[in-house]
Structure formats: C-alpha cells, structure tokens
Design a protein around this motif. Structure first.
Motif, PDB file in Angstrom:
ATOM      1  N   GLN A 175       0.833  -1.193   0.000  1.00 25.36           N
ATOM      2  CA  GLN A 175       0.000   0.000   0.000  1.00 25.36           C
ATOM      3  C   GLN A 175       0.868   1.243   0.000  1.00 25.36           C
ATOM      4  N   ALA A 176       0.521   2.162  -0.885  1.00 27.95           N
ATOM      5  CA  ALA A 176       1.224   3.454  -0.917  1.00 27.95           C
ATOM      6  C   ALA A 176       0.848   4.240   0.321  1.00 27.95           C
ATOM      7  N   ILE A 177       1.824   4.945   0.851  1.00 27.42           N
ATOM      8  CA  ILE A 177       1.576   5.804   2.000  1.00 27.42           C
ATOM      9  C   ILE A 177       0.973   7.107   1.464  1.00 27.42           C
ATOM     10  N   ALA A 178      -0.260   7.416   1.859  1.00 24.93           N
ATOM     11  CA  ALA A 178      -0.961   8.652   1.484  1.00 24.93           C
ATOM     12  C   ALA A 178      -1.244   8.761  -0.019  1.00 24.93           C
ATOM     13  N   PHE A 179      -1.510   7.630  -0.684  1.00 30.35           N
ATOM     14  CA  PHE A 179      -1.861   7.657  -2.103  1.00 30.35           C
ATOM     15  C   PHE A 179      -2.631   6.372  -2.408  1.00 30.35           C
ATOM     16  N   PRO A 180      -3.679   6.423  -3.236  1.00 33.12           N
ATOM     17  CA  PRO A 180      -4.507   5.232  -3.480  1.00 33.12           C
ATOM     18  C   PRO A 180      -3.905   4.256  -4.492  1.00 33.12           C
ATOM     19  N   MET A 181      -2.863   3.556  -4.097  1.00 34.88           N
ATOM     20  CA  MET A 181      -2.239   2.554  -4.950  1.00 34.88           C
ATOM     21  C   MET A 181      -1.912   1.361  -4.059  1.00 34.88           C
ATOM     22  N   ALA A 182      -2.481   0.173  -4.393  1.00 34.56           N
ATOM     23  CA  ALA A 182      -2.293  -0.988  -3.531  1.00 34.56           C
ATOM     24  C   ALA A 182      -2.358  -2.278  -4.336  1.00 34.56           C
ATOM     25  N   ALA A 183      -1.896  -3.374  -3.723  1.00 37.09           N
ATOM     26  CA  ALA A 183      -1.965  -4.708  -4.322  1.00 37.09           C
ATOM     27  C   ALA A 183      -1.835  -5.741  -3.215  1.00 37.09           C
ATOM     28  N   SER A 184      -2.295  -6.970  -3.495  1.00 36.87           N
ATOM     29  CA  SER A 184      -2.133  -8.057  -2.523  1.00 36.87           C
ATOM     30  C   SER A 184      -2.070  -9.392  -3.245  1.00 36.87           C
ATOM     31  N   THR A 185      -1.535 -10.396  -2.549  1.00 39.61           N
ATOM     32  CA  THR A 185      -1.462 -11.757  -3.075  1.00 39.61           C
ATOM     33  C   THR A 185      -1.220 -12.706  -1.904  1.00 39.61           C
ATOM     34  N   ARG A 186      -1.211 -13.997  -2.190  1.00 40.25           N
ATOM     35  CA  ARG A 186      -0.924 -14.997  -1.160  1.00 40.25           C
ATOM     36  C   ARG A 186      -0.200 -16.190  -1.769  1.00 40.25           C
ATOM     37  N   THR A 187       0.443 -16.957  -0.900  1.00 38.78           N
ATOM     38  CA  THR A 187       1.155 -18.156  -1.330  1.00 38.78           C
ATOM     39  C   THR A 187       0.176 -19.325  -1.387  1.00 38.78           C
ATOM     40  N   PRO A 188       0.573 -20.398  -2.051  1.00 36.34           N
ATOM     41  CA  PRO A 188      -0.204 -21.627  -1.920  1.00 36.34           C
ATOM     42  C   PRO A 188      -0.108 -22.128  -0.467  1.00 36.34           C
ATOM     43  N   THR A 189      -1.055 -22.939  -0.076  1.00 39.35           N
ATOM     44  CA  THR A 189      -1.068 -23.498   1.275  1.00 39.35           C
ATOM     45  C   THR A 189       0.011 -24.558   1.415  1.00 39.35           C
ATOM     46  N   GLN A 190       0.685 -24.539   2.566  1.00 42.17           N
ATOM     47  CA  GLN A 190       1.662 -25.574   2.903  1.00 42.17           C
ATOM     48  C   GLN A 190       1.140 -26.375   4.076  1.00 42.17           C
TER      49      GLN A 190
END
Length: 126
Positions: free
Chosen positions: A107-122
């Motif tokens: 997430q950008a600090i003080a700006f609307p730019m973000a992304a997310s993801t996750r790993t496969p389950t172990q």
C-alpha cells in the motif's frame, strides 16, 4: 496497479531447538506510469507479510497467526521477510496436519495505490 508475483513461504525447523525459521518472499513490479508517479511524488510503500492458518469450514474462516516486520519500499524488487517462532506457535490444529499460507499487502503511503497476493497453502505437522 502494482503487481505482486512469485509469493513464497518456507517453514524450516531446526532439529532439537523447538524453533522454526519462517521466510516469506514476494516480487514487486511497478509499470512505467507508476514509476513516474513514485518519482514525481516521492511515494513510499509499505509491504506487509503475515502468516495465516487455513482452517476448515467449521470454525468460520482462516486465522491470522503472526506478522513479519513490515518493509518500506520505493522500487521494484524481490523482498524477503524472516522471523523465527516457537514450533508450538505453528501447532494450530487439534489433530494431524497444520495448514499455513502467507499473505502480502502493498500500500502506498498517502496515495490510493495498492496490491495483494498470497502463497499456496503448505501442510506440515508441528
């Protein structure tokens, strides 16, 4: 929108120590327009990594286990997080195997730019 790719989670037990080294890793990429915005506005991003336990449908959802130290980033790259935890912290199921994955949030600090993801389950038995 920034992209997060190649998410990884590694759980490495140290024999006889009762400790597990937890390593997560993700690659961050910005496109040319995003790189220009970052330079013009001197943007910084917070990149967070958290380990979750995957639970069955009976308890109502997955549980956050613990966070790894957040990083402040300003450019593309592959970022690695490390933390050592007691083995008992990973023994989250009553019987049998424990299921884990890592989530990453950018997430950008003080700006609307973000992304997310996750790993496969172990799956492991802690």
């Amino acid at each position: 929108m920034p992209t997060l790719s190649n998410p990884k989670l590694q759980l490495q037990s140290t024999a006889g120590s009762g400790l597990v080294k937890v390593t997560t890793q993700v690659t961050v990429r910005f496109n040319d327009a995003e790189e220009n915005i970052i330079k013009c506005l001197n943007l910084k991003f917070k990149l967070a990594s958290r380990v979750w336990s995957e639970d069955d449908m009976f308890n109502g959802g997955d549980d956050p286990m613990f966070a790894l130290p957040t990083k402040t980033i300003t450019k593309d790259g592959t970022y690695t997080f490390e933390r050592t935890v007691p083995t008992s912290m990973l023994d989250e199921d009553w019987e049998g195997n424990d299921e884990f994955y890592a989530k990453f949030a950018l997430q950008a600090i003080a700006f609307p730019m973000a992304a997310s993801t996750r790993t496969p389950t172990q799956v492991g038995n802690y």
